[in-house]
Design a protein around this motif. Sequence first.
Motif, PDB file in Angstrom:
ATOM      1  N   TYR A   8      20.399  -0.354   8.737  1.00 60.45           N
ATOM      2  CA  TYR A   8      20.465   0.849   7.851  1.00 60.45           C
ATOM      3  C   TYR A   8      19.004   1.576   8.289  1.00 60.45           C
ATOM      4  CZ  TYR A   8      24.246  -1.143   5.309  1.00 60.45           C
ATOM      5  OH  TYR A   8      25.433  -1.524   4.858  1.00 60.45           O
ATOM      6  N   ARG A   9      19.167   2.972   8.130  1.00 59.77           N
ATOM      7  CA  ARG A   9      17.993   3.776   8.704  1.00 59.77           C
ATOM      8  C   ARG A   9      17.872   4.931   7.509  1.00 59.77           C
ATOM      9  NH1 ARG A   9      16.569   7.100  14.400  1.00 59.77           N
ATOM     10  NH2 ARG A   9      14.593   7.897  13.487  1.00 59.77           N
ATOM     11  N   ALA A  10      16.761   5.015   7.111  1.00 58.61           N
ATOM     12  CA  ALA A  10      16.731   6.383   6.163  1.00 58.61           C
ATOM     13  C   ALA A  10      15.374   6.872   6.078  1.00 58.61           C
ATOM     14  CB  ALA A  10      17.237   6.179   4.682  1.00 58.61           C
ATOM     15  N   LYS A  11      15.139   8.254   6.250  1.00 59.22           N
ATOM     16  CA  LYS A  11      13.933   8.916   5.881  1.00 59.22           C
ATOM     17  C   LYS A  11      13.472   9.499   4.758  1.00 59.22           C
ATOM     18  CE  LYS A  11      12.987   9.889  11.002  1.00 59.22           C
ATOM     19  NZ  LYS A  11      12.672  10.843  11.964  1.00 59.22           N
ATOM     20  N   ARG A  12      12.380   9.201   4.059  1.00 57.40           N
ATOM     21  CA  ARG A  12      12.015   9.761   2.715  1.00 57.40           C
ATOM     22  C   ARG A  12      12.157  11.277   2.997  1.00 57.40           C
ATOM     23  NH1 ARG A  12       5.893  10.176  -0.007  1.00 57.40           N
ATOM     24  NH2 ARG A  12       6.502  11.774  -1.558  1.00 57.40           N
ATOM     25  N   SER A  13      13.057  11.980   1.924  1.00 58.51           N
ATOM     26  CA  SER A  13      13.454  13.306   1.735  1.00 58.51           C
ATOM     27  C   SER A  13      12.206  14.054   1.600  1.00 58.51           C
ATOM     28  CB  SER A  13      14.449  13.521   0.944  1.00 58.51           C
ATOM     29  OG  SER A  13      15.421  12.796   1.144  1.00 58.51           O
ATOM     30  N   PRO A  45       0.885  -1.349   0.064  1.00 59.29           N
ATOM     31  CA  PRO A  45      -0.003  -0.008  -0.096  1.00 59.29           C
ATOM     32  C   PRO A  45       0.881   1.165   0.097  1.00 59.29           C
ATOM     33  CG  PRO A  45      -0.671  -1.469   1.656  1.00 59.29           C
ATOM     34  CD  PRO A  45       0.448  -1.892   1.213  1.00 59.29           C
ATOM     35  N   LYS A  46       0.153   2.548  -0.304  1.00 59.70           N
ATOM     36  CA  LYS A  46       0.869   3.715  -0.036  1.00 59.70           C
ATOM     37  C   LYS A  46       0.837   4.346   1.347  1.00 59.70           C
ATOM     38  CE  LYS A  46       1.199   3.726  -4.574  1.00 59.70           C
ATOM     39  NZ  LYS A  46       2.377   3.633  -5.556  1.00 59.70           N
ATOM     40  N   GLU A  47       1.495   5.347   1.492  1.00 55.56           N
ATOM     41  CA  GLU A  47       1.210   5.887   2.604  1.00 55.56           C
ATOM     42  C   GLU A  47       1.660   5.508   3.798  1.00 55.56           C
ATOM     43  OE1 GLU A  47       0.576   9.371   3.292  1.00 55.56           O
ATOM     44  OE2 GLU A  47       0.840   9.419   1.123  1.00 55.56           O
ATOM     45  N   LEU A  48       2.785   4.369   3.902  1.00 51.92           N
ATOM     46  CA  LEU A  48       3.337   3.847   4.996  1.00 51.92           C
ATOM     47  C   LEU A  48       4.006   4.440   5.928  1.00 51.92           C
ATOM     48  CD1 LEU A  48       4.427   0.780   3.042  1.00 51.92           C
ATOM     49  CD2 LEU A  48       2.521   0.721   4.354  1.00 51.92           C
ATOM     50  N   ALA A  49       4.086   4.236   7.125  1.00 52.41           N
ATOM     51  CA  ALA A  49       4.609   5.290   8.088  1.00 52.41           C
ATOM     52  C   ALA A  49       6.219   4.491   8.119  1.00 52.41           C
ATOM     53  CB  ALA A  49       3.941   5.027   9.496  1.00 52.41           C
ATOM     54  N   ALA A  50       6.393   3.222   8.093  1.00 50.92           N
ATOM     55  CA  ALA A  50       7.535   2.695   8.046  1.00 50.92           C
ATOM     56  C   ALA A  50       7.597   1.410   7.289  1.00 50.92           C
ATOM     57  CB  ALA A  50       8.240   2.683   9.157  1.00 50.92           C
ATOM     58  N   ILE A  51       8.836   1.071   6.546  1.00 55.61           N
ATOM     59  CA  ILE A  51       8.880  -0.185   5.913  1.00 55.61           C
ATOM     60  C   ILE A  51      10.243  -0.914   6.643  1.00 55.61           C
ATOM     61  CG2 ILE A  51       9.951  -1.590   4.049  1.00 55.61           C
ATOM     62  CD1 ILE A  51       8.552   0.568   2.298  1.00 55.61           C
ATOM     63  N   PRO A 107       5.344  11.122   3.552  1.00 52.58           N
ATOM     64  CA  PRO A 107       6.586  12.173   3.472  1.00 52.58           C
ATOM     65  C   PRO A 107       7.056  11.940   5.213  1.00 52.58           C
ATOM     66  CG  PRO A 107       4.631  13.251   2.735  1.00 52.58           C
ATOM     67  CD  PRO A 107       4.154  11.801   2.740  1.00 52.58           C
ATOM     68  N   ARG A 108       8.370  11.770   5.226  1.00 56.11           N
ATOM     69  CA  ARG A 108       8.960  11.530   6.747  1.00 56.11           C
ATOM     70  C   ARG A 108       9.093  10.136   6.833  1.00 56.11           C
ATOM     71  NH1 ARG A 108      13.326  14.217   6.855  1.00 56.11           N
ATOM     72  NH2 ARG A 108      13.370  13.780   8.907  1.00 56.11           N
ATOM     73  N   GLY A 109       8.353   9.262   6.182  1.00 55.95           N
ATOM     74  CA  GLY A 109       8.351   7.946   6.526  1.00 55.95           C
ATOM     75  C   GLY A 109       9.492   7.177   6.475  1.00 55.95           C
ATOM     76  N   GLU A 110       9.916   6.106   7.095  1.00 58.91           N
ATOM     77  CA  GLU A 110      11.138   5.739   7.425  1.00 58.91           C
ATOM     78  C   GLU A 110      11.335   4.313   6.436  1.00 58.91           C
ATOM     79  OE1 GLU A 110      13.808   4.463  11.232  1.00 58.91           O
ATOM     80  OE2 GLU A 110      12.672   6.258  11.132  1.00 58.91           O
ATOM     81  N   LEU A 111      12.289   3.931   6.163  1.00 68.45           N
ATOM     82  CA  LEU A 111      12.931   2.673   5.866  1.00 68.45           C
ATOM     83  C   LEU A 111      14.052   2.143   6.612  1.00 68.45           C
ATOM     84  CD1 LEU A 111      13.048   0.350   3.483  1.00 68.45           C
ATOM     85  CD2 LEU A 111      14.957   1.752   2.641  1.00 68.45           C
ATOM     86  N   ARG A 112      13.961   0.956   7.092  1.00 66.96           N
ATOM     87  CA  ARG A 112      14.747   0.483   8.062  1.00 66.96           C
ATOM     88  C   ARG A 112      14.850  -1.033   7.835  1.00 66.96           C
ATOM     89  NH1 ARG A 112      14.123   1.809  14.489  1.00 66.96           N
ATOM     90  NH2 ARG A 112      13.964   3.846  13.484  1.00 66.96           N
ATOM     91  N   LEU A 113      16.379  -1.491   7.215  1.00 69.34           N
ATOM     92  CA  LEU A 113      16.553  -2.885   7.242  1.00 69.34           C
ATOM     93  C   LEU A 113      17.820  -3.035   7.580  1.00 69.34           C
ATOM     94  CD1 LEU A 113      17.319  -3.236   3.369  1.00 69.34           C
ATOM     95  CD2 LEU A 113      17.577  -0.798   4.378  1.00 69.34           C
ATOM     96  N   ALA A 123      20.505   7.497  -2.829  1.00 68.98           N
ATOM     97  CA  ALA A 123      20.330   7.985  -4.138  1.00 68.98           C
ATOM     98  C   ALA A 123      18.742   7.853  -4.344  1.00 68.98           C
ATOM     99  CB  ALA A 123      20.680   7.045  -5.236  1.00 68.98           C
ATOM    100  N   HIS A 124      17.797   7.163  -3.596  1.00 68.28           N
ATOM    101  CA  HIS A 124      16.505   7.038  -3.893  1.00 68.28           C
ATOM    102  C   HIS A 124      15.622   7.225  -2.458  1.00 68.28           C
ATOM    103  CE1 HIS A 124      17.017   5.376  -7.834  1.00 68.28           C
ATOM    104  NE2 HIS A 124      17.990   4.518  -7.336  1.00 68.28           N
ATOM    105  N   VAL A 125      16.050   7.209  -1.522  1.00 72.58           N
ATOM    106  CA  VAL A 125      15.098   7.433  -0.198  1.00 72.58           C
ATOM    107  C   VAL A 125      15.697   8.645   0.468  1.00 72.58           C
ATOM    108  CG1 VAL A 125      14.343   6.453   2.042  1.00 72.58           C
ATOM    109  CG2 VAL A 125      14.864   5.035   0.000  1.00 72.58           C
ATOM    110  N   GLY A 126      16.986   8.799   1.143  1.00 71.28           N
ATOM    111  CA  GLY A 126      17.425   9.783   1.729  1.00 71.28           C
ATOM    112  C   GLY A 126      18.608   9.452   2.288  1.00 71.28           C
ATOM    113  N   PRO A 127      19.199  10.281   3.204  1.00 69.42           N
ATOM    114  CA  PRO A 127      20.379  10.095   3.945  1.00 69.42           C
ATOM    115  C   PRO A 127      20.315   9.144   4.560  1.00 69.42           C
ATOM    116  CG  PRO A 127      19.720  12.455   4.266  1.00 69.42           C
ATOM    117  CD  PRO A 127      18.675  11.783   3.448  1.00 69.42           C
ATOM    118  N   CYS A 128      21.425   7.953   4.540  1.00 77.54           N
ATOM    119  CA  CYS A 128      21.347   6.948   5.220  1.00 77.54           C
ATOM    120  C   CYS A 128      22.266   6.950   6.355  1.00 77.54           C
ATOM    121  CB  CYS A 128      21.985   5.728   4.236  1.00 77.54           C
ATOM    122  SG  CYS A 128      22.107   3.979   4.917  1.00 77.54           S
TER     123      CYS A 128
END
Length: 333
Positions: free
Chosen positions: A328-333, A255-261, A291-297, A311-316
Amino acid sequence: MDPRSQVLLRQMALFGGKILLAGLPADDLLGRLPAASGWSWHAGEQQQLVSRFGDERCRFATEAPEAPFEAGVLFLPKSRELAEFLLQSLAARLDGGLLYLVGEKRAGIERAAKHLALYGKPSKLDSARHCQLWQVRIERPPQVPALTNVARRFTLELADGPLHIVSLPGVFSHGRLDAGSALLLGQLDDLPEGRLLDFGCGAGIIGCALKRRYPHSELLLQDVDAFALESSRLTLAANGLHGQLIGADGIDAAPKELAAIISNPPFHQGVHTDYRATERLLTQATQHLRPRGELRLVANTFLQYPSLIEAHVGPCTVLDEGQGFRVYRAKRS
């Protein structure tokens, strides 16, 4: 066409009737065998098969279809325990019928073929394309196996209490906590509230830990494998937790509008190494994060993921490192 399918078609006269193809590849084999039906536990391959042949020709499940079949063909899976469960499932439905096993030599087809002797006298029919095809007539049909009876159960002692895990054959890190997930479990603090996606959920370890940590957040668990999804369902139930299961190949289905993956992403497909699902996750994550959603893997340190994330999410940033893995942690720019 898949080399295993090519080996079957070399013996095409054997497969003209109502054949069940279990674990079949997403090629033209169903088109060449019009009376055959398929049983798949890989959501990506199932989607391709349905798009070409319709959902009435192939079932996505952890159990064989109810419709009768005259013979069964198992395309050898990577997991030895899963292969044994699937062979027993098919043999139980084929009293006096024929069961075939096809697979790559490098995947251990000769070792797996020895298991056919439980049900009759196996014979090798063909060897080509680096694959082998075996046959057995079922003289000693077994009982239909219960999936829950072949599960491995274990408990993780976490800071907020014990977490009960139910792991099924074929699921990543079957019956144990892998080093990557262990590292990621220690880095689940300070996630944003909202929809949380456990991508590549496996037995549901990360997803269940998330739901307990963030009980008011909606939990989604996605995996390509039907046995992983069933493992996650059983693990959720064992802990009295709730989550939505998504069977799909790749982040596109999320889905869209995820707070975090949050992910310990897979990188194997059968006996071959395949990083494409993870690379798609990293390049397309922002399409699914708010916006400001987070990727953590968590990933092996040798994988060059930080550059893709930046390159695709934000500062890692690196949250933790150990035993050859980094979180790793990154927030959507």
